[in-house]
Structures are given as structure tokens and as C-alpha cells.
Write an enzyme that holds these catalytic residues in place. Structure first.
Site, PDB file in Angstrom:
ATOM      1  CB  CYS A 104      -0.748   0.129   1.323  1.00 23.70           C
ATOM      2  SG  CYS A 104      -1.956  -1.539   1.560  1.00 23.70           S
ATOM      3  CG  HIS A 357      -6.320   1.677  -0.401  1.00 23.71           C
ATOM      4  ND1 HIS A 357      -4.932   2.397  -0.790  1.00 23.71           N
ATOM      5  CD2 HIS A 357      -5.868   0.614   0.377  1.00 23.71           C
ATOM      6  CE1 HIS A 357      -3.969   1.623  -0.113  1.00 23.71           C
ATOM      7  NE2 HIS A 357      -4.541   0.881   0.287  1.00 23.71           N
ATOM      8  CB  CYS A 388      -1.612   0.685   7.734  1.00 26.10           C
ATOM      9  SG  CYS A 388      -3.373   0.240   7.124  1.00 26.10           S
ATOM     10  N   GLY A 390       0.534  -3.625   4.251  1.00 29.91           N
ATOM     11  CA  GLY A 390       0.483  -4.926   4.413  1.00 29.91           C
ATOM     12  C   GLY A 390       1.605  -5.474   5.046  1.00 29.91           C
TER      13      GLY A 390
END
Length: 426
Positions: A104, A357, A388, A390
Site C-alpha cells: 500500500c 484505495h 498502514c 500490508g
């Protein structure tokens, strides 16, 4: 042999500035999404060309690097994406490029990696961004996790599913109820709708023409995922796919999306030389690892490190752009710092729950929105973009507003280089 070659100059660190950022409208992943028939690399090419059109004083040959992130680097997201995108965008063949992956935080890492190189003096101007076509490449598609992860119990199997990690956060923080996450999600939709109404999103979107079989070509100039007018009642009955009687739903989490982002970064010297705008100055950045099982708490230690590196505290931060992978993850960050769920400093234009996202592209979307808010609100000196990541990580970048009266960046025409001496902050 001498440690320093004859005539070697002292090592200097240069100010790095965010010149401009642009993105495609985000689409919903899948056969019905606006980009179902569009290639991922064509989306990032649109952004690169859009940046060059918006910044005509930037000669293409002055771009020193093109860094493009993607989480699933295969198919139309493979083949050293930064280099192929540079060629497809018509940049001179002398401009190199590379691909990057931090799930991400891919685009965020593309920015910070190239920014470090600018500060070091290796580059003057770069393009950094990310793309994710989750319709073509679902998260984890084609991945082959090492069997040791399971056999040696290096991580809980649930850690490989981001939705499960969000449910784990709810377990860890029982004060974050489903009602709170749903209320946060409704507010995200409302704030994005208001930002659209006020024309605050559209200036940084590059229109994309896409074709669907039987429908011909359509020019897309707005995001597809938002659901304006969403109510608490709408969210109340949604199923909880990650756990029976769970709390994470499609309504209080980001969806599966397609989209691309790109930004121009430069040394402040190069920006002044080329007459490029300065929208933000990079102050510090940090990444941190956390237990993969509670991936969403990652922004907390990353922010602690970034603040410590900058010599700032959370009270110095006047604007927050937090990626809304899950509402529970944002609320865990806010609760840690004692910030109210509806604090006006947080995600003023809404966030990923509403806008989408597309994994590796989202970091630059946060920066684009923060830069726009800096321009609107000169009273704010510092802001952060945080997310955050992964497999149990967080990333945070702290930025300074050049419109603030106490802006500490280098005034145009003065050198931005600072000699690094022992004990002196860079």
C-alpha cells in the site's frame, strides 16, 4: 590512501520539495469498473504526461529518474514499470526508471526513496508515483507465500488477509466499536462529497478516456467509488465477510480499486532554477514494522519515528492525511494520540473509504490532498501523510507548508544545501 579525494567537497544535504502531483480518477475494480478495458501502464502514462503539461517550464530531459510502484508486478504492471512508463510517456530515452513495491505504501516509498537521492545530490528532479489495477491484478494474485510462514508459525495465517487484521484491531481496542467505524465512514463520504462540491478534488485529476465493449469510449473525469449520501442505516446491515458477527464491512473499509498517481519532486535549487512551484517541503519520513496480525497500527510507530527525526511532536501537526484502509485503523491512530474522531485537521476532503484505495498509488493521493489544503490554509505549518502497509508496516511523511509565515525552506535564489557536521540536524 586518503579518506577524501583531492578537491572533494563536504557532503551536503539539500532541501527536497513537492512540486506538483496528479492522479487519474479512481475506478471500481472488476468487469463493471470504468477501467476494465484499460491497461495499468496506460494509467500511469496519463499521469506522467499530465504532469509535464501542467509544468511546461520543466524540460523532459531534466528528469533524472522515474520511480513507479505497483504491488502486483506482473502483466501490465510488470516489466520495470518506471522505465517502461517513461518510454511510453515519450520522455527522452536518456531518462531512467525503476519499479518499487511496498504494497500500500508503494507510491509513498517511490517518493521517499527518490527524495533521499535528491537530498544526497544524485538527482535534481524526479517523477515518483504508483499504479494499481486491482481488476486485472487482485491483491496477492499469483503470489506464492513461503510455506515456512505457516509451518514455522512466523505469522498467524490471518495476517495474510488484511480484513482479518482489521478485525484483530477491533479485538485489541474494544473501545473502537462498529458504530464508531460506521460513523467515521459516513463522515468520510460526506467530506469527499463536500470537497467535490467545492471544486477541491477536480483540479488534480487527469481525465482518462476508456473503452468498454459495446459502449465505445467515455472520458472519465471524476472518481467512481464514492457513495455520497451514505447513512448509518445504509451501513448497519452490511455483511461482515472476514468474521461471523464481525465489525469490518465493505462500508467502513476501502474498496477494491484501479487508479494511478504521480508527482514531481525536486531540490529547492532546481525548482527555483526552473521556475517550478513549491507546494510542500519534505521535513522527514519513517517506516516501521509491527506485528503483521495487527497491520493497521503501523502508522503509530512510523509517526513516532518521523516526529523524532524532525524534532517535532504530534501537537505541531496541523493537518493529517491518513489512508483509510479501514476505519478501525484510522481510529486506532487517533485514539493513540487523543485526537477526536471528527477532528477537523483529519482528512478534510474525506479519504479512501470514499474515494478508493488502489494500493500502490494511494501514498501520492494523500500528498496531493495535503498540498491542496496547505494552499488553502496558510495557518498550518506542518502536516503528515501516513498509512498502514500490508504484512505489518506503517509509513509516515512530514511536510512543511511553504505558505506559512514561518516557513523554514530556502527562499528562492538562495542555496538549499546545508553542510552536515557532527551533531547538526540535516
Amino acid at each position: 590512501m586518503s579518506q577524501h579525494g583531492s578537491g572533494a567537497s563536504p557532503r551536503t544535504v539539500r532541501d527536497v520539495v513537492f512540486v506538483d502531483g496528479i492522479r487519474t480518477p479512481f475506478g471500481r475494480a472488476g468487469e463493471k469498473g470504468i477501467y476494465a478495458g484499460t491497461r495499468a501502464d496506460d494509467l500511469i502514462v496519463k499521469c506522467i504526461r499530465g504532469l509535464l503539461r501542467r509544468n511546461p517550464s520543466l524540460p523532459a530531459e531534466r528528469i533524472d529518474e522515474v520511480a513507479v510502484a505497483a504491488t502486483t508486478q506482473t502483466g501490465d504492471q510488470g516489466l520495470t514499470l518506471g522505465r517502461t512508463a517513461a518510454l511510453l510517456a515519450g520522455l527522452p530515452r536518456t531518462v531512467p526508471g525503476f519499479a518499487i513495491d511496498r504494497m500500500c505504501a508503494g507510491a509513498m516509498t517511490a517518493v521517499t526513496t527518490t527524495a533521499g537521492s535528491i537530498g544526497f545530490g544524485a538527482y535534481d528532479v524526479v517523477i515518483a508515483g504508483g499504479v494499481e489495477h486491482m481488476g486485472h491484478h487482485p491483491m496477492g494474485s499469483g503470489a506464492d507465500p513461503n510455506p515456512r510462514f505457516m509451518s514455522e508459525r512466523l505469522v498467524d495465517p490471518a495476517a495474510l488477509n488484511m480484513g482479518n487484521t482489521a478485525e484483530n484491531l477491533h479485538d485489541r481496542f474494544p473501545a473502537i466499536t462498529k458504530q464508531r467505524t460506521d460513523a467515521y465512514a459516513v463522515a468520510s463520504q460526506d467530506k469527499l462529497a463536500a470537497a467535490y462540491q467545492e471544486g477541491r478534488i477536480q483540479p488534480d485529476l487527469v481525465p482518462v478516456a476508456a473503452r468498454k465493449p459495446g459502449q465505445g469510449w467515455t472520458v472519465h473525469s471524476k472518481d467512481e467509488p464514492p457513495r455520497p449520501g451514505t447513512t448509518m442505516a445504509d451501513l448497519e446491515g452490511l455483511r461482515t465477510p472476514f468474521r461471523a458477527h464481525g465489525r469490518v464491512t465493505a462500508g467502513n473499509a476501502a474498496g477494491l480499486n484501479d487508479g494511478a498517481t504521480a508527482a514531481v519532486l525536486a531540490s529547492s535549487d532546481a525548482a527555483a532554477e526552473l521556475g517550478l512551484p513549491v507546494k510542500m517541503r519534505l521535513v522527514s519520513y519513517a517506516y516501521a514494522g509491527v506485528e503483521p496480525e495487527v497491520m493497521g497500527i503501523g502508522p503509530v510507530p512510523a509517526t513516532e519515528k518521523a516526529l523524532r527525526n524532525a524534532g517535532l511532536t504530534i501537537d505541531d501537526i496541523g493537518l493529517f492525511e491518513i489512508n483509510e484502509a479501514f476505519a478501525v485503523q484510522v481510529l486506532s491512530f487517533l485514539d493513540h494520540y487523543g485526537i477526536a474522531d471528527d477532528d477537523p485537521r483529519v482528512n478534510r476532503y474525506g479519504g479512501a473509504i470514499a474515494v478508493g484505495h488502489p494500493l500502490a498509488s494511494s501514498g501520492v493521493r494523500l500528498m496531493i490532498q495535503l498540498a491542496r489544503q496547505f494552499e488553502e490554509d496558510p495557518s498550518v505549518r506542518y502536516g503528515i501523510t501516513t498509512m498502514c502497509v500490508g504484512l505489518g508496516m506503517g509509513g509516515t511523511v512530514i511536510w512543511e507548508n511553504p505558505h506559512h509565515p514561518d516557513y523554514s525552506g530556502t527562499p528562492s535564489g538562495q542555496t538549499a544545501a546545508t553542510t552536515v557536521s557532527e551533531g547538526a540536524p540535516a
